[in-house]
Design an enzyme around this catalytic site. Structure first.
Site, PDB file in Angstrom:
ATOM      1  N   ASN A 238      10.655  23.260 -22.798  1.00 43.25           N
ATOM      2  CA  ASN A 238      10.259  22.174 -23.079  1.00 43.25           C
ATOM      3  C   ASN A 238       9.376  21.067 -22.794  1.00 43.25           C
ATOM      4  OD1 ASN A 238       8.971  20.361 -25.871  1.00 43.25           O
ATOM      5  ND2 ASN A 238      10.817  20.079 -26.929  1.00 43.25           N
TER       6      ASN A 238
ATOM      7  N   ARG B 215       7.874  26.387 -25.988  1.00 42.26           N
ATOM      8  CA  ARG B 215       7.344  25.463 -26.807  1.00 42.26           C
ATOM      9  C   ARG B 215       6.460  25.369 -26.671  1.00 42.26           C
ATOM     10  NH1 ARG B 215       7.867  19.019 -28.805  1.00 42.26           N
ATOM     11  NH2 ARG B 215       7.463  19.311 -30.674  1.00 42.26           N
TER      12      ARG B 215
ATOM     13  N   HIS C  63       6.609  20.868 -36.542  1.00 37.84           N
ATOM     14  CA  HIS C  63       8.051  20.805 -36.422  1.00 37.84           C
ATOM     15  C   HIS C  63       8.134  22.634 -37.230  1.00 37.84           C
ATOM     16  CE1 HIS C  63       8.879  16.219 -37.264  1.00 37.84           C
ATOM     17  NE2 HIS C  63       8.970  16.603 -36.010  1.00 37.84           N
TER      18      HIS C  63
ATOM     19  N   ARG D 146       5.791   5.411 -36.645  1.00 33.13           N
ATOM     20  CA  ARG D 146       4.571   5.572 -36.987  1.00 33.13           C
ATOM     21  C   ARG D 146       4.268   5.215 -38.080  1.00 33.13           C
ATOM     22  NH1 ARG D 146       4.890  12.116 -35.219  1.00 33.13           N
ATOM     23  NH2 ARG D 146       5.307  12.288 -33.144  1.00 33.13           N
TER      24      ARG D 146
ATOM     25  N   GLU E  70      16.065  24.360 -32.446  1.00 36.42           N
ATOM     26  CA  GLU E  70      14.528  24.600 -32.049  1.00 36.42           C
ATOM     27  C   GLU E  70      14.919  26.068 -31.448  1.00 36.42           C
ATOM     28  OE1 GLU E  70      11.700  21.250 -33.188  1.00 36.42           O
ATOM     29  OE2 GLU E  70      13.108  20.811 -33.102  1.00 36.42           O
TER      30      GLU E  70
END
Ligand code: AMP
Length: 399
Positions: free
Chosen positions: A7, A92, A181, A242, A386
């Site tokens: 990743n 990823r 995601h 955010r 993940e």
């Protein structure tokens, strides 16, 4: 098969090695501050080794991958004796645009297509490509797979992904909802079906991935039909820093009031908003906010109330989109660890016949049903993984 999962960010690189035959994690680690002073963390999980961090210059991503491969094959702390024991590498990749609806084996044309999607994820895709290039240079004969954050959401119908702006913006620039995601939403919804002992294709599931970045998805009979993040990860839920969805006219209003550029406003919406902004800069970490909430700190109360309400509102709208829901899953840092957030979100869901078992809700770290046996909808905590999902996808394409 041993799969190396990578990743890669612009200045960091996380990795794991997973044996897909046993699904055992063999090693994990992290290169940080690539291009700067550099730091390398490695842990041999196979033999239960300690986590070790060394400060060492890491000028670029190729050097980072070289450090990783040296550590994995090190005579003392390594987990393999030669790189031939790595069967494949899973990368990823953040944005696959409309081109990638599933994971793919990487070749030159895939690299070109990922590059074309970079316009949609200018911070992430170029970094992902750097990691791929570095791996290909050092492991030229090992198959590599790209696993996209957006792919799982590509089954959304047009009414869910289209924005009501002139249609030519979709035709010309592919402006639409993509969602992110996806690897986590896919993993968790499948894991929920397995845990409940029901066919994936028979379930209507809402997955709440609540981490520093947060998104909700609606999964109907194994396919995503809607998700809260949009063309970018700024859309949807209130997050750590955010804003999530806001009235777009606010941007113009602030720009006039504070003489700001679009870039300045985007920085505020990405880095200074969310629960951090709502709590007046108290924290973006839910552990701090929950502690402050207990002592009735008004900034923490405001932030956590608004966050939980925003999750509950998405669950309500996705229940409508799914025409009913069988299971609601909580996952990621907040979803897995905060019994407070789960209970507060579920307090809005009485109309669904949902009731939470407090003892079950206080458990951590394992697949758990937190609703009572009488609850009409099952509420679950499903830890996401993940890296394991990427390893499984990679194995499926390379075995
Ligand atoms: P993630 O992005 O999935 O790694 O989630 C990170 C976030 O999870 C942190 O910023 C915290 O807000 C939250 N988190 C982690 N541990 C806990 C905990 N024990 N209780 C509440 N929130 C937590």
């Amino acid at each position: 098969m041993n799969i190396l999962v990578i990743n890669c960010g612009s200045s960091s690189l996380k990795f794991q090695v997973i044996d897909t035959d046993t699904e055992q994690l063999l090693a994990k680690g992290l290169c940080e501050r690539i291009g700067l002073d550099g730091s390398f963390t490695y842990q041999n999980k196979k033999d239960g080794g300690d986590k070790k961090t060394v400060q060492t210059p890491i000028p670029d991503h190729r050097e980072a991958i070289r450090l990783v491969l040296d550590a994995l094959t090190d005579a003392q702390s390594g987990i393999i004796s030669s790189l031939d024991e790595i069967g494949a590498v899973g990368h990823r990749v953040v944005h696959g645009g409309e081109k990638f609806t599933q994971s793919v084996v990487i070749d030159d044309s895939v690299i070109e297509a990922i590059r074309e999607c970079a316009e949609l994820a200018p911070l992430h895709n170029p970094a992902n490509l750097t990691g791929i290039a570095a791996c290909r240079a050092l492991m030229p004969h090992t198959p590599m797979v790209a696993v996209f954050d957006t792919a799982f959401h590509q089954t959304m119908p047009e009414e869910a992904y289209i924005y009501a702006i002139p249609y030519r913006y979709y035709n010309e620039y592919k402006i639409r909802r993509y969602g992110f995601h996806g690897t986590s939403h896919s993993f968790v919804s499948k894991e929920a079906a397995r845990f409940l002992g029901q066919p994936y294709e028979s379930l209507k599931t809402i997955v709440c991935h609540l981490g520093n970045g947060a998104s909700v998805s609606a999964v109907k009979y194994g396919k995503c039909i809607d998700t809260s993040m949009g063309m970018t990860p700024l859309d949807g839920l209130i997050m750590g820093t955010r804003s999530g969805s806001i009235d777009p006219a606010i941007m113009e209003f602030i720009s006039h009031k504070e003489y700001m550029t679009v870039e300045g406003i985007m920085r505020i919406l990405n880095k200074e908003s969310g629960v951090w902004g709502l709590s007046n800069g108290l924290s973006s970490d839910f552990r701090d906010l929950e502690t402050a909430y207990e002592s009735e700190n008004e900034n923490a109360v405001r932030a956590l109330n608004a966050f939980c309400y925003s999750v509950a509102k998405f669950i309500g709208s996705y229940t409508a989109a799914l025409n009913g829901v069988d299971a609601i899953c909580f996952t990621a840092g907040i979803g897995e660890n905060s019994s407070f957030v789960r209970a507060k979100v579920c307090s809005y869901l009485g109309y669904l016949g949902i009731a939470i078992d407090e003892t079950q809700n206080s458990k951590r770290g394992e697949d758990t049903v937190i609703s009572t046996p009488e609850s009409r909808v099952k509420v679950l905590v499903i830890p996401t993984n993940e890296e394991l999902a990427i390893a499984r996808e990679t194995y499926a394409l390379c075995r």
